[in-house]
Design an enzyme around this catalytic site. Structure first.
Site, PDB file in Angstrom:
ATOM      1  N   PRO A 122       0.822  -1.215   0.000  1.00  0.00           N
ATOM      2  CA  PRO A 122       0.000   0.000   0.000  1.00  0.00           C
ATOM      3  C   PRO A 122       0.859   1.270   0.000  1.00  0.00           C
ATOM      4  O   PRO A 122       1.794   1.385   0.783  1.00  0.00           O
ATOM      5  CB  PRO A 122      -0.800  -0.102   1.307  1.00  0.00           C
ATOM      6  N   GLU A 123       0.549   2.168  -0.915  1.00  0.00           N
ATOM      7  CA  GLU A 123       1.218   3.468  -0.958  1.00  0.00           C
ATOM      8  C   GLU A 123       0.174   4.544  -0.645  1.00  0.00           C
ATOM      9  O   GLU A 123      -0.938   4.228  -0.248  1.00  0.00           O
ATOM     10  CB  GLU A 123       1.857   3.674  -2.339  1.00  0.00           C
ATOM     11  N   HIS A 171      -4.778 -14.179   9.723  1.00  0.00           N
ATOM     12  CA  HIS A 171      -3.926 -12.996   9.611  1.00  0.00           C
ATOM     13  C   HIS A 171      -4.595 -11.725  10.125  1.00  0.00           C
ATOM     14  O   HIS A 171      -4.078 -10.634   9.939  1.00  0.00           O
ATOM     15  CB  HIS A 171      -3.498 -12.788   8.161  1.00  0.00           C
ATOM     16  N   ARG A 184       1.969 -10.461   6.165  1.00  0.00           N
ATOM     17  CA  ARG A 184       3.430 -10.411   6.319  1.00  0.00           C
ATOM     18  C   ARG A 184       3.879  -9.706   7.595  1.00  0.00           C
ATOM     19  O   ARG A 184       5.060  -9.683   7.898  1.00  0.00           O
ATOM     20  CB  ARG A 184       4.054  -9.780   5.072  1.00  0.00           C
ATOM     21  N   ARG A 219      21.996  14.913  -4.542  1.00  0.00           N
ATOM     22  CA  ARG A 219      21.636  13.494  -4.586  1.00  0.00           C
ATOM     23  C   ARG A 219      22.038  12.910  -5.942  1.00  0.00           C
ATOM     24  O   ARG A 219      21.409  13.225  -6.954  1.00  0.00           O
ATOM     25  CB  ARG A 219      20.122  13.316  -4.369  1.00  0.00           C
TER      26      ARG A 219
END
Ligand SMILES: [Zn+2]
Length: 272
Positions: free
Chosen positions: A2-3, A91, A110, A152
């Site tokens: 999920p973002e 889960h 997970r 960067r």
């Protein structure tokens, strides 16, 4: 995984069911997430009323007045509304049980997710304090992106996935936004000029907004707060489409590994 669009969809789906609702208790079936769920959580939330449901980056913030529940969906988490009596799956590690006989359930196969409790300003929690600007806010702009990338030399795709540069953009949406900006994911971030940083910031925003409209991307476990799957995966232009023809130029979409994650791009449309 999920973002931002998936977390925002979760927030929007849950908000009407949670706001102003009193919490009866919390049920912790398995506390062993990325960090342990606090043992005292059921006591801390019992009897509180949910005042706000907000999002910062990929974190959901459930404001309970005397403190805030901070929830992160990790790699495989989903958070949705169930009837308080509905049987948990193996889960389903956590329920927030409301007095109106419904519950918010966290399923996370997970177990990279988080359920934490913070008293005082949740934005000062160590996990949230250093997150960069929200991509859908005015603080995120081409000039911000330009400024923070000057020293960067890492590939722009990896830099976009750094939450200090921009909040909530992960693997899927970094790939998709770079395609829409016609920018090569391997380009060193500091080589991208101000004007192109502006284009990229716009495309990031456009991509995330389109994904939120579609209810996010459902690739595996994810569903929104109302239990419905998202469909933005059908609108992915490159992500998950390695070997297929690019919708713009017809060349083959390529897949490469960057920082152990798959990147998808069109070598013709995204030349530099
Ligand atoms: Zn192309």
């Amino acid at each position: 995984m999920p973002e931002l669009p998936e977390v925002e969809t979760t927030r929007r789906g849950l908000a009407p069911h949670l706001l102003d609702q009193r919490i009866r208790t919390a049920v912790v079936r398995n506390a062993a997430l990325r960090q342990p769920i606090p043992r005292r959580l059921p006591k801390l939330v019992a009897g509180t009323t949910i005042r706000k449901l907000e999002r910062r980056g990929k974190y959901l913030l459930i404001d309970c007045g005397r403190g805030t529940l901070i929830v992160h969906l990790g790699m495989s988490g989903r958070l949705w509304l169930v009837g308080a009596g509905s049987m948990p799956d193996k889960h389903d590690h956590f329920d927030l049980v409301l007095e109106n006989e419904s519950a918010v359930r966290l399923r996370d196969p997970r177990r990279f997710g988080l359920v934490l409790w913070q008293e005082g300003d949740p934005l000062r929690h160590p996990l949230l304090a250093n997150i960069g600007p929200e991509p859908l806010s005015p603080e995120f702009s081409g000039s911000w992106l330009y400024e923070v990338t000057r020293n960067r030399s890492a590939a722009i795709k990896l830099v976009l996935m750094d939450s200090q540069v921009v909040a909530g953009v992960g693997n899927i949406y970094a790939s998709e936004a770079l395609f829409r900006a016609r920018m090569n994911p391997k380009t060193p971030a500091r080589r991208i000029g101000l004007e192109r940083c502006g284009v990229l910031a716009d495309k990031i925003r456009e991509t995330l907004e389109a994904a939120i409209r579609a209810g996010g991307s459902t690739l595996r476990d994810y569903v929104g707060g109302d239990g419905r799957a998202g469909y933005f995966q059908d609108e992915h232009l490159v992500y998950g489409r390695g070997g297929e023809a690019c919708g713009t130029c017809g060349s083959r979409v390529r897949e490469l590994r960057q920082g152990q994650r798959a990147t998808f791009y069109c070598p013709v449309c995204q030349r530099r």
